[in-house]
Write a protein that holds these residues in place. Structure first.
Motif, PDB file in Angstrom:
ATOM      1  N   THR A   1       0.816  -1.219   0.000  1.00  0.00           N
ATOM      2  CA  THR A   1       0.000   0.000   0.000  1.00  0.00           C
ATOM      3  C   THR A   1       0.846   1.264   0.000  1.00  0.00           C
ATOM      4  O   THR A   1       0.305   2.356  -0.200  1.00  0.00           O
ATOM      5  CB  THR A   1      -0.934   0.021   1.223  1.00  0.00           C
ATOM      6  OG1 THR A   1      -0.146  -0.006   2.425  1.00  0.00           O
ATOM      7  CG2 THR A   1      -1.883  -1.171   1.207  1.00  0.00           C
TER       8      THR A   1
ATOM      9  N   ARG B   1      -1.946   7.441   2.158  1.00  0.00           N
ATOM     10  CA  ARG B   1      -2.196   6.118   1.573  1.00  0.00           C
ATOM     11  C   ARG B   1      -2.602   5.110   2.644  1.00  0.00           C
ATOM     12  O   ARG B   1      -3.464   4.253   2.408  1.00  0.00           O
ATOM     13  CB  ARG B   1      -0.958   5.648   0.814  1.00  0.00           C
ATOM     14  CG  ARG B   1      -0.723   6.397  -0.489  1.00  0.00           C
ATOM     15  CD  ARG B   1       0.264   5.673  -1.376  1.00  0.00           C
ATOM     16  NE  ARG B   1       1.624   5.718  -0.877  1.00  0.00           N
ATOM     17  CZ  ARG B   1       2.516   6.641  -1.223  1.00  0.00           C
ATOM     18  NH1 ARG B   1       2.174   7.623  -2.069  1.00  0.00           N
ATOM     19  NH2 ARG B   1       3.749   6.615  -0.743  1.00  0.00           N
TER      20      ARG B   1
ATOM     21  N   SER C   1      -6.102   3.092   2.684  1.00  0.00           N
ATOM     22  CA  SER C   1      -6.088   1.628   2.684  1.00  0.00           C
ATOM     23  C   SER C   1      -6.858   1.066   3.871  1.00  0.00           C
ATOM     24  O   SER C   1      -7.551   0.049   3.746  1.00  0.00           O
ATOM     25  CB  SER C   1      -4.639   1.126   2.721  1.00  0.00           C
ATOM     26  OG  SER C   1      -3.936   1.520   1.565  1.00  0.00           O
TER      27      SER C   1
ATOM     28  N   GLU D   1      -9.685  -1.487   2.794  1.00  0.00           N
ATOM     29  CA  GLU D   1      -9.345  -2.899   2.960  1.00  0.00           C
ATOM     30  C   GLU D   1      -9.565  -3.447   4.363  1.00  0.00           C
ATOM     31  O   GLU D   1      -9.628  -4.668   4.540  1.00  0.00           O
ATOM     32  CB  GLU D   1      -7.874  -3.134   2.598  1.00  0.00           C
ATOM     33  CG  GLU D   1      -7.500  -2.779   1.173  1.00  0.00           C
ATOM     34  CD  GLU D   1      -6.073  -3.175   0.847  1.00  0.00           C
ATOM     35  OE1 GLU D   1      -5.604  -4.210   1.379  1.00  0.00           O
ATOM     36  OE2 GLU D   1      -5.418  -2.453   0.077  1.00  0.00           O
TER      37      GLU D   1
END
Length: 374
Positions: free
Chosen positions: A308, A341, A345, A349
């Motif tokens: 990621t 990021r 993520s 996720e």
């Protein structure tokens, strides 16, 4: 459904770490989705003993150390079994956060004897021979409990292999990520960046590597603050001696349970130098608040961090840790991008919504199988 979560130990300093955090996250999310959820555990250090945390009802029973020298594995909480027998009719399924200790192993065995369906989540704690009592406990209880569970949740392929080694064939092992709630974004605006270590001061966590790396950074002329936060698990005396003459490096002690993400929001970088680390919730929490992370390649989340782009992965040791810190300190734009990021993520996720859906389906299957057997 009426769900009982069971974990080894609650304490004010959060000494038991990730399993308690995972259990609370799951219980809270399940309650928000309409389930009735209670969490039970052994307890020490509270006065008075709490009956609720983060909206989750708690049934906490006194824990004490029966077998010295083996850490949490030697804890017992015998009144938890009496409580379970009295309240067994109030639950449709039990979620056991299982470790090789004398709190959860007798508890899970009693759950089975009472005819309650149960699932197991081991958090990497059932690796073969992970403590001195492991061979005997595996023979007497662990293997049988894993076979009796409706589902055994694991985090990584390595953990799956370890559970299979302990339990043999015929165990329903399923992968389940640790989800993380959506926290408020980091707010650090200090001119002097803070690099944070938030974990137990345990040899496996390598707090001294963090301290030595911090000294290396400071001696190179960088302006930064380095903070250790967490309960002592054997390394505090050495840490205190090592930082005695370095005012830029401090140890704040433990935090109350559930306040880690709020503390992280004031930091610029999160560093976990640990080795043999299965799946640390603190790294997920740092991602969720949007600060870049530094972990070693022995962390179970190293692949996620690399994929990621939310931080840096190094080999263990003070030198590589210092180099990673320096990379982020010298490139604030890179650090901010990695933090962003990580936050994205965590939302895409690692949401609690997907974890809750998986758990709800698994619990329903377990309860249905109980009805069919009955």
């Amino acid at each position: 459904m009426r769900i009982l979560h069971a974990v080894t130990l609650f304490s004010p300093d959060g000494a038991y770490g990730g399993p308690v955090r995972v259990a609370l996250n799951q219980a809270s999310a399940l309650r928000e989705s309409g389930h009735e959820v209670t969490l039970t555990a052994g307890v020490r250090g509270f006065d008075p003993i709490p009956t609720e945390q983060e909206g989750v009802p708690l049934a906490l029973k006194g824990a004490r150390n029966l077998v010295p020298g083996v850490g949490f594995a030697g804890l017992v909480a015998p009144t938890s079994l009496t409580w379970l027998r009295k309240h067994r009719a109030e639950f449709d399924v039990v979620h056991v956060h299982l470790a090789r200790d004398l709190v959860m192993l007798p508890f899970a065995a009693t759950v089975h004897r009472l005819g309650l369906p149960f699932v197991v989540q081991s958090h990497g704690m059932l690796a073969p021979k992970s403590n001195p009592l492991a061979p005997a406990l595996d023979f007497l209880l662990v293997r049988r409990l894993l076979r009796q569970a409706q589902t055994v949740f694991c985090l990584t392929d390595q953990e799956r292999e370890g559970i299979s080694d302990v339990a043999g064939d015929g165990v329903n092992i399923q992968m389940l990520n640790n989800g993380v709630p959506e926290y408020e974004a980091a707010e650090s605006i200090d001119a002097v960046p803070e690099i944070l270590y938030l974990a137990r001061l345990h040899p496996r966590k390598r707090p001294l590597d963090f301290v030595d790396a911090a000294k290396q950074i400071l001696d190179s002329g960088f302006s930064a603050r380095f903070t250790l936060v967490g309960p002592d698990e054997g390394e505090a005396e050495q840490v205190a001696e090592s930082i005695a003459s370095r005012p830029e490096i401090t140890w704040e002690g433990p935090l109350p349970g559930g306040t880690g993400p709020e503390r992280m929001r004031r930091a610029s970088i999160y560093v976990l130098p640990s080795v043999n680390e299965p799946y640390p919730m603190s790294v997920l929490e740092a991602m969720a608040v949007g600060i870049p992370v530094v972990v070693t390649e022995e962390c179970g989340l190293a692949a996620l961090v690399s994929r990621t782009g939310c931080g840096l992965v190094t080999v263990p040791g003070k030198g590589p840790i210092a180099q990673a810190m320096q990379t982020l300190l010298t490139d604030p734009a890179l650090a901010r991008a990695m933090g962003e990021r990580g936050r994205a993520s965590a939302r895409s996720e690692l949401s609690m919504r997907s974890v809750t859906a998986r758990l709800s389906d698994t619990y329903a299957d377990a309860a249905a199988q109980r009805v069919r057997r009955g």
